[in-house]
Design a protein around this motif. Structure first.
Motif, short mmCIF file in Angstrom:
data_model
loop_
_atom_site.label_atom_id
_atom_site.label_comp_id
_atom_site.label_asym_id
_atom_site.label_seq_id
_atom_site.Cartn_x
_atom_site.Cartn_y
_atom_site.Cartn_z
N ARG A 347 0.84 -1.21 0.00
CA ARG A 347 0.00 0.00 0.00
C ARG A 347 0.88 1.26 0.00
N HIS A 348 1.96 1.21 0.76
CA HIS A 348 2.89 2.34 0.80
C HIS A 348 3.48 2.60 -0.59
N ASN A 349 3.86 1.55 -1.30
CA ASN A 349 4.43 1.71 -2.63
C ASN A 349 3.40 2.23 -3.63
N VAL A 350 2.14 1.78 -3.48
CA VAL A 350 1.07 2.26 -4.35
C VAL A 350 0.82 3.74 -4.10
N ASP A 351 0.79 4.14 -2.84
CA ASP A 351 0.56 5.56 -2.51
C ASP A 351 1.66 6.44 -3.10
N ILE A 352 2.90 5.98 -3.00
CA ILE A 352 4.01 6.76 -3.56
C ILE A 352 3.87 6.87 -5.08
N TYR A 353 3.45 5.76 -5.71
CA TYR A 353 3.28 5.78 -7.17
C TYR A 353 2.17 6.76 -7.58
N ILE A 354 1.07 6.77 -6.82
CA ILE A 354 -0.05 7.67 -7.13
C ILE A 354 0.39 9.11 -6.95
N GLU A 355 1.17 9.40 -5.92
CA GLU A 355 1.65 10.77 -5.71
C GLU A 355 2.49 11.26 -6.90
#
Length: 361
Positions: A347-355
């Motif tokens: 989830r952390h990696n997905v959030d960074i990608y979305i940012e």
């Protein structure tokens, strides 16, 4: 495995947890597994000590000078020549099962003896866990990518991938940490100080060379490699059968316990062989009155046959109850912490990608 979540704008996404854009990195895999390794080591070491004592109990000693000193623990196998048993002189040290072993070890040696070998266990747990889980995930993902490339219409990995990935990862990890496993087994099979363990290791290198530190590696591989393959194959199959993409705490815990119990029971005979080979080296080489320079090479199957002839099926499965009782919660703790860590970092990696990119589409 699809992971469904909503972003800050309320948009819902279903993303494959093995998507190359969001895969958890090796250091994240290490963090996901280390907490479980520490908890497992501390909580499960007493069961490991009891299991080792029960297996050692059935091993017949080659002489009356098996150990550096006598503490009353192993006198039913190795009579004490100096007779200095003190208050333990009249006490029976034969263990009649797991509960009896817990009681007698705690009473005659103190409760702290149940954590014999905890230090090398902790030292063993971290590198073993890192090597194992990182190599498992890396191998599994590589094999899955290769499989999907050959089969474009497929989206899920077959049963064979976790089976083979688990076996390959275990071969690598046990080879790396085998010397530490040897130290731990010596400390749990008898009450030795660190100085005495050092002397034993020095004698091992002098008599058998540096490769003597890998004594028992063969049975360990026979035990751990199929265990790992069976464990991961069952666990991943349970996830597919119950249509679980992101395991809950309850599913991970009980799924890990069930998978670990089955795998532990099936591979218990190889655990007995490993303990026999490592203890036999101490009997005949390190502490014998007339030590031999080296032991003859005896295969795992030959040892299993000998144990069966002497002790029957019960001997082949010596210590199986504490082994299963230990492995089930250990696997449950490990896989639960690992799955939770994977979900968190994913989830952390997905959030960074979305940012960085605005969305995952």
């Amino acid at each position: 495995m699809l992971y469904t979540f909503k972003d800050t704008l309320g948009r819902e996404y279903s993303v494959d947890m093995d998507d190359k854009r969001f895969r958890i990195k090796p250091y994240q895999q290490m963090l996901s597994s280390c907490t479980g390794a520490l908890l497992t080591s501390i909580l499960m070491t007493p069961l490991d000590v009891v299991k080792t004592r029960l297996q050692t109990q059935q091993k017949r000693m080659a002489s009356n000078r098996c150990y550096v000193y006598c503490n009353g623990l192993m006198d039913h196998l190795c009579p004490c020549p100096n007779g200095t048993l003190k208050s333990l002189k009249t006490q029976s040290t034969h263990y009649n099962g797991m509960i009896d072993a817990f009681y007698k070890i705690s009473r005659y040696e103190g409760a702290r003896s149940l954590w014999s070998g905890l230090s090398p266990t902790l030292v063993l747990a971290l590198p073993a866990t890192i090597c194992y889980f990182v190599s498992y995930e890396g191998t599994r993902i590589y094999m899955k990518d290769f499989y999907l490339k050959l089969n474009p219409g497929q989206t899920e990995q077959p049963f064979s991938i976790p089976l083979l990935a688990g076996m390959a990862a275990r071969v690598f990890s046990v080879s790396v940490v085998s010397p530490l496993e040897l130290i731990r087994t010596k400390m749990q099979s008898q009450k030795l100080s660190y100085y005495e363990v050092g002397k034993a290791l020095k004698a091992t290198i002098q008599t058998e060379g540096i490769f003597g530190l890998w004594r028992g590696l063969g049975p360990t591989v026979f035990r751990d490699v199929p265990f790992s393959g069976v464990y991961w194959a069952i666990y991943e199959s349970l996830k597919v059968h119950h249509d679980v993409t992101v395991p809950t705490f309850g599913f991970s815990f009980f799924g890990g316990a069930i998978s670990g119990s089955i795998a532990a029971f099936l591979t218990a005979p190889f655990d007995v062989v490993k303990t026999h080979k490592q203890i036999e080296f101490g009997e005949k080489v390190l502490y014998a009155e007339h030590p031999v320079k080296s032991l003859p090479k005896v295969g795992t199957i030959a040892i299993l046959r000998r144990i069966f002839e002497q002790h029957g099926v019960k001997g082949i499965f010596a210590g199986v109850i504490p082994r299963v009782v230990k492995v089930a919660p250990a696997c449950a703790i490990m896989i639960t912490s690992f799955e939770y860590g994977k979900a968190f970092f994913f989830r952390h990696n997905v959030d960074i990608y979305i940012e960085k990119n605005g969305s995952v589409s």
